[in-house]
Design an enzyme around this catalytic site. Structure first.
Site, PDB file in Angstrom:
ATOM      1  N   ARG A 263       1.172  -1.451  -0.147  1.00 42.28           N
ATOM      2  CA  ARG A 263       0.183  -0.133  -0.268  1.00 42.28           C
ATOM      3  C   ARG A 263       0.877   1.001   0.068  1.00 42.28           C
ATOM      4  O   ARG A 263       1.781   1.258   1.046  1.00 42.28           O
ATOM      5  CB  ARG A 263      -1.316  -0.216   1.423  1.00 42.28           C
ATOM      6  CG  ARG A 263      -1.489  -0.909   1.635  1.00 42.28           C
ATOM      7  CD  ARG A 263      -3.128  -1.532   1.959  1.00 42.28           C
ATOM      8  NE  ARG A 263      -3.922  -2.271   2.788  1.00 42.28           N
ATOM      9  CZ  ARG A 263      -4.395  -2.199   3.167  1.00 42.28           C
ATOM     10  NH1 ARG A 263      -4.800  -1.673   4.369  1.00 42.28           N
ATOM     11  NH2 ARG A 263      -5.226  -3.558   3.408  1.00 42.28           N
ATOM     12  N   ARG A 278       2.036   1.527   9.729  1.00 42.37           N
ATOM     13  CA  ARG A 278       1.647   2.000   8.394  1.00 42.37           C
ATOM     14  C   ARG A 278       2.441   2.569   7.429  1.00 42.37           C
ATOM     15  O   ARG A 278       3.571   2.807   7.596  1.00 42.37           O
ATOM     16  CB  ARG A 278       0.810   3.219   8.589  1.00 42.37           C
ATOM     17  CG  ARG A 278      -0.270   3.431   7.716  1.00 42.37           C
ATOM     18  CD  ARG A 278      -0.026   4.657   7.775  1.00 42.37           C
ATOM     19  NE  ARG A 278      -0.736   5.065   9.429  1.00 42.37           N
ATOM     20  CZ  ARG A 278      -1.984   5.378   9.014  1.00 42.37           C
ATOM     21  NH1 ARG A 278      -2.997   4.733   8.592  1.00 42.37           N
ATOM     22  NH2 ARG A 278      -2.534   4.706  10.293  1.00 42.37           N
ATOM     23  N   GLU A 350      -6.636  -0.935  15.617  1.00 45.48           N
ATOM     24  CA  GLU A 350      -7.255  -1.994  14.723  1.00 45.48           C
ATOM     25  C   GLU A 350      -5.812  -3.366  14.278  1.00 45.48           C
ATOM     26  O   GLU A 350      -4.979  -3.114  13.730  1.00 45.48           O
ATOM     27  CB  GLU A 350      -7.746  -1.223  13.725  1.00 45.48           C
ATOM     28  CG  GLU A 350      -8.622  -2.077  12.192  1.00 45.48           C
ATOM     29  CD  GLU A 350      -8.566  -1.080  10.663  1.00 45.48           C
ATOM     30  OE1 GLU A 350      -8.793  -1.962   9.853  1.00 45.48           O
ATOM     31  OE2 GLU A 350      -8.574  -0.355  10.893  1.00 45.48           O
ATOM     32  N   SER A 353     -10.138  -5.841  10.427  1.00 48.08           N
ATOM     33  CA  SER A 353     -11.503  -5.581  10.075  1.00 48.08           C
ATOM     34  C   SER A 353     -12.257  -6.617   9.716  1.00 48.08           C
ATOM     35  O   SER A 353     -11.914  -6.798   8.232  1.00 48.08           O
ATOM     36  CB  SER A 353     -11.351  -4.196   9.061  1.00 48.08           C
ATOM     37  OG  SER A 353     -12.695  -3.485   8.976  1.00 48.08           O
ATOM     38  N   ARG A 391       0.744  -6.086  12.793  1.00 47.67           N
ATOM     39  CA  ARG A 391       0.135  -5.334  14.226  1.00 47.67           C
ATOM     40  C   ARG A 391       0.295  -6.176  15.189  1.00 47.67           C
ATOM     41  O   ARG A 391      -0.210  -6.057  16.233  1.00 47.67           O
ATOM     42  CB  ARG A 391      -1.037  -4.949  13.573  1.00 47.67           C
ATOM     43  CG  ARG A 391      -1.296  -3.926  12.289  1.00 47.67           C
ATOM     44  CD  ARG A 391      -1.901  -3.230  12.478  1.00 47.67           C
ATOM     45  NE  ARG A 391      -1.706  -2.666  11.428  1.00 47.67           N
ATOM     46  CZ  ARG A 391      -2.783  -0.725  11.703  1.00 47.67           C
ATOM     47  NH1 ARG A 391      -3.667  -0.784  12.386  1.00 47.67           N
ATOM     48  NH2 ARG A 391      -2.099   0.213  10.902  1.00 47.67           N
TER      49      ARG A 391
END
Length: 426
Positions: A263, A278, A350, A353, A391
């Site tokens: 990403r 990130r 988070e 999801s 994460r």
């Protein structure tokens, strides 16, 4: 993609649903409706002129081919052909405008999605475990990892720039162990493992809703051909059944894949610049379900439980958040986020999801099932992380760190670490 028939039949209901997400979503609807209305008006005129052309073509019967009447008729037919050509080109332009606007429209929130403009309206619906009491000031994961000699940000920055990391020695092994544990838990809960391509074509990204909305977030190849590096395994897993008609007895289909994800993180400058939160490249174990429409609500709760099972196996405290309409992802109609407690940052972050996309992706990717011999209907698709491996590693480093700088390895991971119970600083 939203149902064009629904938009045409009840645009006001669609407008109200989109406004639950915010004013920007409804603006795209107006562009689609405007193009559709002009297309309908022009199409009616086109059909009328086409009928006139066919009728006029019959007028040559009985005429002298070289006479003035035949000449006038040919001129009239030539003018009609030019007009029809211009109109047809405009119709194609309007179709392209309408279809582009439809591709930019997000999914409609489910009726039981909470109202709210942003994350401040999200609801906590469940919690597991409690915040760990370490008895000392917890360090952030980047300090824990560097003390253990398993995290190297400097070398990554020299070769690749910001938002990359190198895992060394037992750090690389620990990340691999986490991925294997996640896969084994998913397989034990009925998922079929898939090793998909990491490069996909544009239509695959469009099929799951990554394009055109998030093109600036994607990495793509240059030169001959156009390929996109997958931002999540959801993309190839959903597209495994692109343009297929499935027998209902095959549903639900459950897939799991452990892949790298890529990403660009456009627009995130200054956010989470330290550590692994990130990254441009990270690993994730992704769950995807393809199911009958009437079963998707139950399958979403099951999917959430499958992701929670990993956190529970690792002894990581977390909470479950239901997203409000304004905080939903582009393709989702209903979403539960799992937020893990990270002691070193003193915050929940988070880590998964879990989303029900309804028939939104199925319509874009043309995935249907045979409801009856002459009745093919769209399936529902669901996806969730179980989990984002990087994460999870962060939460592990911050939750199981010890005062002497060592790290306790959770019991569930020890078989994947050769029986190792602890990592110590070199």
């Amino acid at each position: 993609m939203l149902d064009r028939k629904l938009i045409s039949r009840d645009p006001e209901a669609v407008r109200r649903a989109l406004l639950r997400r915010g004013p920007g979503a409804a603006a795209e609807l107006e562009a689609a409706l405007g193009a559709e209305e002009e297309w309908k008006r022009l199409k009616a005129s086109f059909d009328e002129r086409r009928h006139e052309q066919k009728s006029a073509g019959q007028g040559f019967k009985g005429l002298d081919p070289k006479g003035p009447e035949a000449l006038a008729l040919r001129e009239r037919l030539g003018a009609l052909a030019e007009e029809l050509g211009r109109t047809e080109a405009r119709l194609k332009e309007l179709e392209a405008t309408r279809d582009a606007a439809l591709l930019r429209l997000p999914n409609l929130p489910s009726e039981d999605t909470p109202e709210g403009a942003d994350a401040s309206a999200n609801l906590e619906v469940a919690r597991w475990g409690s915040k760990v009491e370490l008895g000392f000031e917890p360090a952030p994961h980047w300090d824990v990892g560097e003390r253990l000699g398993i995290l190297d940000f400097e070398s990554a920055a020299r070769m690749s720039g910001a938002r990359f990391a190198v895992l060394r020695g037992e750090g690389a092994r620990l990340e691999r162990a986490l991925g294997l544990l996640m896969l084994d838990i998913a397989i034990g809960r009925g998922y079929t493992e898939v090793a998909p391509p990491y490069l996909v074509r544009r239509h695959a990204m469009e099929g799951t809703g990554q394009l055109p909305k998030f093109e600036e977030e994607a990495f793509k190849t240059l030169g001959e051909g156009e390929y996109f590096l997958i931002p999540t395994a959801e993309v190839p897993l959903v597209n495994l059944h692109r343009e297929e008609i499935l027998e209902p007895g095959r549903l639900p289909i459950r897939y799991v894949a452990h892949t790298p994800c890529f990403r660009a993180e456009a627009g995130s400058h200054g956010k989470d610049v330290r550590g692994l939160i990130r990254q441009h490249q990270f690993h994730k174990v992704e769950l995807v379900k393809i199911t009958l429409p009437e079963e998707s609500d139950a399958e979403l709760l099951s999917l959430r439980a499958d992701a929670e099972a990993v956190l529970q196996a690792l002894g990581l405290h977390y909470r479950v958040i239901q997203l409000s309409a304004g905080d939903l992802g582009f393709a989702a109609r209903k979403t539960f986020d799992l937020e893990v407690w990270m002691p070193g940052q003193g915050a929940y972050r988070e880590i998964s999801s879990c989303s029900d996309c309804g028939d939104f992706q199925a319509r874009r990717a043309a995935i249907r099932y045979k409801a009856a011999p002459k009745d093919n209907r769209l399936v529902h698709t669901l996806n969730g992380s179980a989990l984002a491996v990087g994460r999870t590693l962060i939460a592990l480093l911050e939750t199981h760190q010890q005062a002497d700088g060592s790290l306790i390895i959770p019991e569930a991971l020890r078989p994947y670490m050769g029986g190792m119970e602890r990592l110590s600083p070199p």
